[in-house]
Write a protein that holds these residues in place. Structure first.
Motif, mmCIF file in Angstrom:
data_model
loop_
_atom_site.group_PDB
_atom_site.id
_atom_site.type_symbol
_atom_site.label_atom_id
_atom_site.label_comp_id
_atom_site.label_asym_id
_atom_site.label_seq_id
_atom_site.Cartn_x
_atom_site.Cartn_y
_atom_site.Cartn_z
ATOM 1 N N LEU A 15 9.279 -4.067 42.271
ATOM 2 C CA LEU A 15 9.346 -2.670 42.442
ATOM 3 C C LEU A 15 9.898 -2.324 43.859
ATOM 4 C CD1 LEU A 15 8.461 0.181 41.495
ATOM 5 C CD2 LEU A 15 6.295 -0.614 42.230
ATOM 6 N N PHE A 16 8.859 -2.881 44.973
ATOM 7 C CA PHE A 16 9.244 -2.431 46.292
ATOM 8 C C PHE A 16 10.514 -2.825 46.820
ATOM 9 C CE2 PHE A 16 8.965 -3.142 50.854
ATOM 10 C CZ PHE A 16 8.758 -1.851 51.042
ATOM 11 N N GLY A 17 10.868 -3.982 46.461
ATOM 12 C CA GLY A 17 12.263 -4.577 46.997
ATOM 13 C C GLY A 17 13.437 -3.794 46.190
ATOM 14 N N GLY A 18 13.295 -3.522 44.996
ATOM 15 C CA GLY A 18 14.459 -2.816 44.088
ATOM 16 C C GLY A 18 14.482 -1.285 44.762
ATOM 17 N N MET A 19 13.562 -0.766 45.000
ATOM 18 C CA MET A 19 13.562 0.629 45.373
ATOM 19 C C MET A 19 13.939 0.692 47.086
ATOM 20 S SD MET A 19 10.037 2.387 44.210
ATOM 21 C CE MET A 19 10.400 4.238 44.293
ATOM 22 N N GLY A 40 29.489 10.472 43.298
ATOM 23 C CA GLY A 40 28.641 11.290 42.317
ATOM 24 C C GLY A 40 28.466 10.447 40.974
ATOM 25 N N ARG A 41 29.685 10.275 40.242
ATOM 26 C CA ARG A 41 29.769 9.802 39.006
ATOM 27 C C ARG A 41 28.919 8.232 39.109
ATOM 28 N NH1 ARG A 41 35.653 10.640 38.350
ATOM 29 N NH2 ARG A 41 35.524 8.538 38.561
ATOM 30 N N PHE A 42 29.168 7.346 40.054
ATOM 31 C CA PHE A 42 28.604 6.108 40.223
ATOM 32 C C PHE A 42 26.987 6.150 40.208
ATOM 33 C CE2 PHE A 42 26.527 2.695 42.886
ATOM 34 C CZ PHE A 42 27.082 1.680 42.001
ATOM 35 N N VAL A 43 26.557 7.255 41.045
ATOM 36 C CA VAL A 43 24.952 7.328 41.077
ATOM 37 C C VAL A 43 24.425 8.067 39.842
ATOM 38 C CG1 VAL A 43 23.304 8.573 42.538
ATOM 39 C CG2 VAL A 43 25.165 7.576 43.857
ATOM 40 N N ARG A 44 25.181 8.592 39.234
ATOM 41 C CA ARG A 44 24.679 9.291 37.991
ATOM 42 C C ARG A 44 24.514 8.046 36.899
ATOM 43 N NH1 ARG A 44 26.873 15.163 35.871
ATOM 44 N NH2 ARG A 44 26.291 16.497 37.602
ATOM 45 N N ALA A 45 25.395 7.260 37.000
ATOM 46 C CA ALA A 45 25.434 5.972 35.959
ATOM 47 C C ALA A 45 24.270 4.950 36.559
ATOM 48 C CB ALA A 45 26.848 5.515 36.156
ATOM 49 N N VAL A 46 24.074 4.869 37.728
ATOM 50 C CA VAL A 46 23.075 3.706 38.249
ATOM 51 C C VAL A 46 21.625 4.432 38.132
ATOM 52 C CG1 VAL A 46 22.288 2.591 40.374
ATOM 53 C CG2 VAL A 46 24.600 3.008 39.780
ATOM 54 N N PRO A 48 19.796 6.089 35.877
ATOM 55 C CA PRO A 48 19.007 5.843 34.564
ATOM 56 C C PRO A 48 18.477 4.319 34.623
ATOM 57 C CG PRO A 48 20.591 7.340 33.897
ATOM 58 C CD PRO A 48 21.157 6.854 35.388
ATOM 59 N N PRO A 49 19.180 3.359 34.710
ATOM 60 C CA PRO A 49 18.677 1.929 34.947
ATOM 61 C C PRO A 49 17.873 1.800 35.970
ATOM 62 C CG PRO A 49 21.184 1.823 35.102
ATOM 63 C CD PRO A 49 20.727 3.380 34.734
ATOM 64 N N TYR A 50 18.177 2.253 37.032
ATOM 65 C CA TYR A 50 17.308 2.246 38.354
ATOM 66 C C TYR A 50 15.806 2.797 37.954
ATOM 67 C CZ TYR A 50 14.916 3.877 42.738
ATOM 68 O OH TYR A 50 13.887 3.948 43.567
ATOM 69 N N TYR A 51 15.596 3.838 37.340
ATOM 70 C CA TYR A 51 14.509 4.505 36.784
ATOM 71 C C TYR A 51 13.856 3.682 35.761
ATOM 72 C CZ TYR A 51 15.107 8.656 39.326
ATOM 73 O OH TYR A 51 15.252 9.854 40.342
ATOM 74 N N ILE A 52 14.408 3.103 35.004
ATOM 75 C CA ILE A 52 13.844 1.986 33.954
ATOM 76 C C ILE A 52 13.345 1.019 34.691
ATOM 77 C CG2 ILE A 52 14.459 0.629 32.150
ATOM 78 C CD1 ILE A 52 16.241 2.693 30.996
ATOM 79 N N TRP A 53 13.991 0.388 35.783
ATOM 80 C CA TRP A 53 13.502 -0.742 36.376
ATOM 81 C C TRP A 53 12.141 -0.261 37.257
ATOM 82 C CZ3 TRP A 53 14.236 -5.831 37.832
ATOM 83 C CH2 TRP A 53 13.492 -6.219 38.999
ATOM 84 N N THR A 83 7.861 8.659 37.632
ATOM 85 C CA THR A 83 9.450 7.997 37.280
ATOM 86 C C THR A 83 9.756 8.425 36.187
ATOM 87 O OG1 THR A 83 8.934 6.085 38.668
ATOM 88 C CG2 THR A 83 10.994 6.036 37.432
ATOM 89 N N PHE A 84 8.914 8.702 35.148
ATOM 90 C CA PHE A 84 9.257 8.969 33.719
ATOM 91 C C PHE A 84 9.760 10.479 34.063
ATOM 92 C CE2 PHE A 84 8.342 11.169 29.748
ATOM 93 C CZ PHE A 84 9.083 10.173 28.772
ATOM 94 N N TRP A 85 8.961 11.175 34.572
ATOM 95 C CA TRP A 85 9.134 12.779 34.758
ATOM 96 C C TRP A 85 10.544 12.869 35.586
ATOM 97 C CZ3 TRP A 85 9.710 15.719 39.174
ATOM 98 C CH2 TRP A 85 9.785 16.970 38.953
ATOM 99 N N LEU A 86 10.716 12.096 36.682
ATOM 100 C CA LEU A 86 12.047 12.203 37.365
ATOM 101 C C LEU A 86 13.288 11.855 36.677
ATOM 102 C CD1 LEU A 86 10.869 10.252 40.583
ATOM 103 C CD2 LEU A 86 11.545 12.602 40.503
ATOM 104 N N ARG A 87 13.133 10.835 35.579
ATOM 105 C CA ARG A 87 14.013 10.571 34.793
ATOM 106 C C ARG A 87 14.453 11.637 33.838
ATOM 107 N NH1 ARG A 87 15.986 7.422 30.279
ATOM 108 N NH2 ARG A 87 17.740 5.840 30.786
ATOM 109 N N GLN A 88 13.256 12.074 33.014
ATOM 110 C CA GLN A 88 13.600 12.800 31.862
ATOM 111 C C GLN A 88 13.688 14.473 32.156
ATOM 112 O OE1 GLN A 88 14.092 9.724 30.242
ATOM 113 N NE2 GLN A 88 13.924 11.358 28.791
#
Length: 139
Positions: A15-19, A40-46, A48-53, A83-88
């Motif tokens: 968790l810490f390392g990924g963040m 911007g497009r790249f970050v928008r794509a990254v 959702p999986p970042y938040y799942i991680w 994180t769920f709130w941030l993502r959703q």
């Protein structure tokens, strides 16, 4: 060290390392080397999986720590919930405001700035929480 402690340590370290990796390298480098529209497009794509991680590693660590340390488990579970709130909720709002600002909506720019700042501070708080839990393994 028990198997639950090892699972919690591994999950919290991931968790810490990924963040930290995302915050310190991926996001800043993306906006330095790519044109703004592409970044911007790249970050928008990254995101959702970042938040799942983040949810998965914080959740796994929180479950593993529950019988060992309720406060540390609570910190990790709070990270997962935020994180769920941030993502959703917040991420879709940020994207909508960004699109509106690009389309010329004058009110969307300041609203985007506030929402983005909130997401940054939320991530800083989550990173600090993960650091506190991780430090508990060392101390």
């Amino acid at each position: 060290m028990s198997i639950l402690a090892l699972i919690a340590l591994f999950a919290t370290a991931c968790l810490f390392g990924g963040m930290a990796f995302f915050a310190a390298l991926v996001a800043p480098v993306t906006f330095k080397v790519l044109p703004a529209e592409m970044a911007g497009r790249f970050v928008r794509a990254v995101f959702p999986p970042y938040y799942i991680w983040v949810m998965a590693t914080a959740g796994a660590g929180g479950v593993a720590l529950f019988p060992l340390s309720k406060p540390d488990s609570g910190i990790l579970m709070a990270i997962a919930a935020l994180t769920f709130w941030l993502r959703q909720v917040l991420m879709p709002r940020i994207n909508t405001l960004s699109d509106a600002a690009k389309a010329g909506d004058a009110a969307a720019g300041p609203a985007f700035d506030r929402a983005h700042r909130l997401s940054v501070w939320a991530n800083v708080a989550q990173l600090a929480g993960a650091c506190v839990v991780l430090a508990g393994f060392v101390i």
